[in-house]
Structure formats: structure tokens, C-alpha cells
Design a protein around this motif. Structure first.
Motif, PDB file in Angstrom:
ATOM      1  N   ALA A  28       0.829  -1.208   0.000  1.00 54.87           N
ATOM      2  CA  ALA A  28       0.000   0.000   0.000  1.00 54.87           C
ATOM      3  C   ALA A  28       0.860   1.253   0.000  1.00 54.87           C
ATOM      4  O   ALA A  28       2.006   1.238   0.432  1.00 54.87           O
ATOM      5  N   ARG A  29       0.274   2.337  -0.508  1.00 61.29           N
ATOM      6  CA  ARG A  29       0.951   3.645  -0.505  1.00 61.29           C
ATOM      7  C   ARG A  29       0.817   4.315   0.859  1.00 61.29           C
ATOM      8  O   ARG A  29       1.644   5.109   1.254  1.00 61.29           O
ATOM      9  N   GLU A  30      -0.295   4.015   1.541  1.00 60.69           N
ATOM     10  CA  GLU A  30      -0.555   4.634   2.846  1.00 60.69           C
ATOM     11  C   GLU A  30      -1.074   3.576   3.805  1.00 60.69           C
ATOM     12  O   GLU A  30      -1.732   2.638   3.367  1.00 60.69           O
ATOM     13  N   THR A  62       2.181   7.951   5.734  1.00 60.77           N
ATOM     14  CA  THR A  62       2.569   7.948   4.319  1.00 60.77           C
ATOM     15  C   THR A  62       4.008   7.453   4.198  1.00 60.77           C
ATOM     16  O   THR A  62       4.722   7.331   5.200  1.00 60.77           O
ATOM     17  N   THR A  63       4.420   7.195   2.983  1.00 60.74           N
ATOM     18  CA  THR A  63       5.800   6.776   2.768  1.00 60.74           C
ATOM     19  C   THR A  63       6.231   7.186   1.358  1.00 60.74           C
ATOM     20  O   THR A  63       5.386   7.302   0.463  1.00 60.74           O
ATOM     21  N   SER A  64       7.508   7.425   1.187  1.00 63.66           N
ATOM     22  CA  SER A  64       7.995   7.735  -0.155  1.00 63.66           C
ATOM     23  C   SER A  64       8.254   6.451  -0.940  1.00 63.66           C
ATOM     24  O   SER A  64       8.503   6.496  -2.141  1.00 63.66           O
ATOM     25  N   GLY A  65       8.205   5.303  -0.254  1.00 60.14           N
ATOM     26  CA  GLY A  65       8.336   4.019  -0.940  1.00 60.14           C
ATOM     27  C   GLY A  65       6.988   3.317  -0.957  1.00 60.14           C
ATOM     28  O   GLY A  65       5.979   3.914  -1.317  1.00 60.14           O
ATOM     29  N   VAL A  66       6.992   2.069  -0.551  1.00 59.73           N
ATOM     30  CA  VAL A  66       5.760   1.285  -0.493  1.00 59.73           C
ATOM     31  C   VAL A  66       5.689   0.622   0.878  1.00 59.73           C
ATOM     32  O   VAL A  66       6.701   0.166   1.411  1.00 59.73           O
ATOM     33  N   TRP A  67       4.490   0.594   1.450  1.00 58.26           N
ATOM     34  CA  TRP A  67       4.302  -0.157   2.697  1.00 58.26           C
ATOM     35  C   TRP A  67       4.123  -1.628   2.370  1.00 58.26           C
ATOM     36  O   TRP A  67       3.328  -1.982   1.489  1.00 58.26           O
ATOM     37  N   VAL A  68       4.847  -2.483   3.052  1.00 56.77           N
ATOM     38  CA  VAL A  68       4.629  -3.930   2.938  1.00 56.77           C
ATOM     39  C   VAL A  68       4.105  -4.388   4.297  1.00 56.77           C
ATOM     40  O   VAL A  68       4.806  -4.307   5.303  1.00 56.77           O
TER      41      VAL A  68
END
Lengths: 179, 197
Positions: B60-62, B75-81
Motif C-alpha cells: 500500500a501507498r498509505e 505515508t511513505t515515499s516508498g511502499v508499505w509492505v
């Protein structure tokens, strides 16, 4: 010196080196793993089996298991085992210098450590036991005092042949095993 | 003459060998690094001390995580796993405290501590022998490090020569990234709820 004599000398040195390896390699491994082996030896403990309710002298006190109750667990297929035990002090100085370790074991060699806080099942079914201290508070005692302790464990519902092990650091390798 | 050349060649060979050995000497940290126990996503992996299985992986992005009645957006500048797994101790009570996402480029990403208070997160609960428990993990990784990654799980990051589960993440693809995932508080037997948007 003939070629055969040189060959014999070389061959002797070769076999001597091979034989030396068989001694030197295990010696090197022993030197490097000495600490681990000593730790293992320390772990090879010596249980004192105690029947429930009977008194057993251990580390400056007389120990007795007063109850090993099964209570409903808060997770599915689990049981809370409440162990209540007491120590009547004989030699407070000897007892005070110890660190206490308690665990519940079964026939398969599985080992459960006690829960830090008694769960709601313990507080509901045995409120008096929930207030008892953990094993290990042996300060400021005098001969004849009785320390009442309780520990609770979360185990699978099908765990059987459970035994309570109590060990005090100063009395190792001997430890108590209440059945 | 030939003897001298042979001697020189021998010296050069020895020098080359010594140089090679010097350059390839493993670091002490490599010699005592954890012993990997290989496994795959979706399968049970057994080390001598614990067993673990990865059930679901959400990208997810958020992440929206609610705790104490308040929902916060991360939030993240990468991807949430976000990884949903289950683990059990085998012989002794123990805690799993180390999880890393090893990307295909060899970089190890540590477990995110941003919502570490979420119940069920790795390390929040001690595992007991014979009692499998759900376990949640969260990582922030660059999008390029999603497919071909390996999840590394151990009792602690520092124990020398202990076993570490190396779970090959075979079913993680960048096209599965969702806009947001919501994590909520669950109950005792399933400590969290997860909704993907």
C-alpha cells in the motif's frame, strides 16, 4: 643417500603429519568451544523429584507445592496453569543470595516460562493467588518465615504430564521438580 | 636457468594466492552470522526453535492505523509492505524480535517502528510452545525492492550462529499496490483487523 631412503623418510613424515592432524584438529576445536561445552555441562542438571504436598529441603528452605490448578485460558485451545508453592525459611542468608527460575515442563521436553502478570482467569478464580509474589523475593527473611509464591503459565489445552521446575542459582545443578 | 624461472613462478604463485586469500577473508560478522533456514511464502518454515508461516502480504501507498480511538495516516515515499503471519515456539517460550526485508539488490530493510504499538506486531508478544499466534510485520521499502525479496526472521538480530528463517517472497508484485490499508484493533485471538482499499 639413495632414492628409496629419501622416499621412506618422506613417507614417514607424511604419515606422521596425517596422524598429528587427528590429534591437533580435535584439540583446536576443544580449545575454541571450551566455553560452550562448560555451559552445556552446567545445563545438565540434576532434578530432585518431589511429590505434590511433600516438603523438600533445597537451598536453605523447605519447599512444597500447594497447588497446580488448570483454569480456562483466554485464547482458544489454551489452558492457564496456576502453580502455588511455598518455602519455609531455614537459612535466610543462603536463600537470599539466589536468583530463582521457574518453568513448567512436559514429557515432550517442552518448557513454558511463567507469565509476567496473572491473567483474568487467575484473578477471577483464585484472587488470593493473583496477589502472591513471583519466586525470587527472598530479602529480609528470618528463620521460620514462610514465603508463599504463585506463577501462572499459558499452555496448550492438550499439554499433559506437567511438572513445575524451580531452580535457585546457588543450588544448581540440583533443582526441584514438582509433579 | 629453468630452476630460477620455476622458483620465480613459485614465488609469484604464492604471492597471488596470499593476495587472493587476503581479499576474500570473510569478516568476523560473516563467520558468526545467523544460519539460514530456507522457506517460501505461504509455507510453514521450521527452525529448531520456532516455526513461522507467512499468510498474506499487502502492499500500500498509505497505512491508516487506529489506536486508542484515533486514526492516523502514515505515508511513505516508498511502499508499505504489511505482512500477516503466524508463528509458534517449539520447545521453549521465546520472543521473535528481528525481521528484515532483504531486497533483490542485497539491502536489508528493518521492521518499521512507526506503529510498533499496534497489537500483534512482531515482538509485542512472547510465543509459547504449542500455541500458534498471529503476527504482524510492516516494512517501508522502495518500489524496486518488492519482487524477488526475502523475509528474514530471527529471535534476535545479535545472536551468533542462531537460526534465521529466510522466506522467499514469491508472490509480491508491484501491480498489487493498493492506495491504502487500514489497520484496526482486533480481539485477543486475532489482535488486529486489516482492510485494503
Amino acid at each position: 643417500m639413495t632414492a628409496t631412503a629419501a622416499n621412506t623418510g618422506e613417507r614417514r613424515r607424511y604419515w606422521f603429519s596425517i596422524a598429528a592432524l587427528a590429534v591437533v584438529l580435535p584439540a583446536a576445536i576443544l580449545v575454541h568451544t571450551g566455553d560452550t561445552i562448560r555451559e552445556r555441562l552446567r545445563d545438565m542438571r540434576n532434578p530432585i523429584a518431589v511429590e505434590s504436598g511433600t516438603l523438600q529441603r533445597y537451598a536453605g528452605a523447605d519447599w512444597r507445592l500447594t497447588g497446580l490448578a488448570r483454569l480456562p485460558g483466554s485464547l482458544p485451545d489454551t489452558t492457564v496453569v496456576l502453580a502455588e508453592f511455598e518455602a519455609t525459611v531455614d537459612d535466610p542468608k543462603q536463600l537470599a543470595e539466589n536468583r530463582c527460575q521457574v518453568a513448567l515442563t512436559d514429557d515432550w521436553g517442552r518448557r513454558w516460562e511463567p507469565a509476567f502478570l496473572p491473567g483474568s482467569a487467575v484473578r477471577k478464580a483464585k484472587p488470593a493467588a493473583a496477589d502472591k509474589p513471583h519466586c525470587g523475593l527472598f530479602e529480609e527473611l528470618s528463620p521460620g518465615d514462610t514465603v508463599m509464591m504463585a506463577e501462572s503459565f499459558v499452555v496448550p489445552e492438550d499439554a499433559e504430564s506437567l511438572a513445575l521446575s524451580v531452580s535457585l542459582s546457588g543450588a544448581l545443578p540440583a533443582y526441584l521438580l514438582f509433579r | 636457468m629453468i630452476g630460477a624461472i620455476k622458483g620465480l613462478a613459485g614465488v609469484l604463485l604464492a604471492a597471488a594466492m596470499l593476495y587472493g586469500m587476503q581479499r576474500t577473508t570473510p569478516l568476523y560478522s560473516d563467520i558468526i552470522s545467523p544460519v539460514p533456514v530456507a522457506g517460501r511464502q505461504g509455507e510453514r518454515v521450521d527452525t529448531s526453535a520456532f516455526a513461522i508461516g507467512v499468510a498474506d502480504v499487502h502492499l500500500a501507498r498509505e497505512v491508516m492505523a487506529s489506536s486508542f480511538g484515533r486514526t492516523r495516516t502514515y505515508t511513505t515515499s516508498g511502499v508499505w509492505v504489511i505482512i500477516e503471519a503466524a508463528a509458534a515456539a517449539k520447545q521453549e517460550s521465546l520472543s521473535l524480535t528481528s525481521a528484515k526485508w532483504l531486497g533483490p539488490n542485497g539491502v536489508r530493510h528493518a521492521l518499521s517502528q512507526r506503529f510498533s504499538a499496534m497489537s500483534g506486531m512482531l515482538g509485542s508478544e512472547r510465543l509459547e510452545p504449542g500455541i500458534p499466534r498471529p503476527m504482524l510485520m510492516a516494512f517501508e521499502v522502495p518500489e524496486s525492492q518488492l519482487s524477488g525479496a526475502t523475509l528474514l526472521i530471527a529471535r534476535s538480530a545479535l545472536t551468533p550462529l542462531a537460526e534465521e528463517a529466510w522466506i522467499e517472497m514469491t508472490d509480491v508484485r508491484a501491480q498489487d499496490i493498493r492506495p491504502a490499508v487500514t489497520l484496526g484493533r482486533g480481539n485477543r485471538s486475532q489482535p488486529w483487523t486489516l482492510e485494503a482499499e
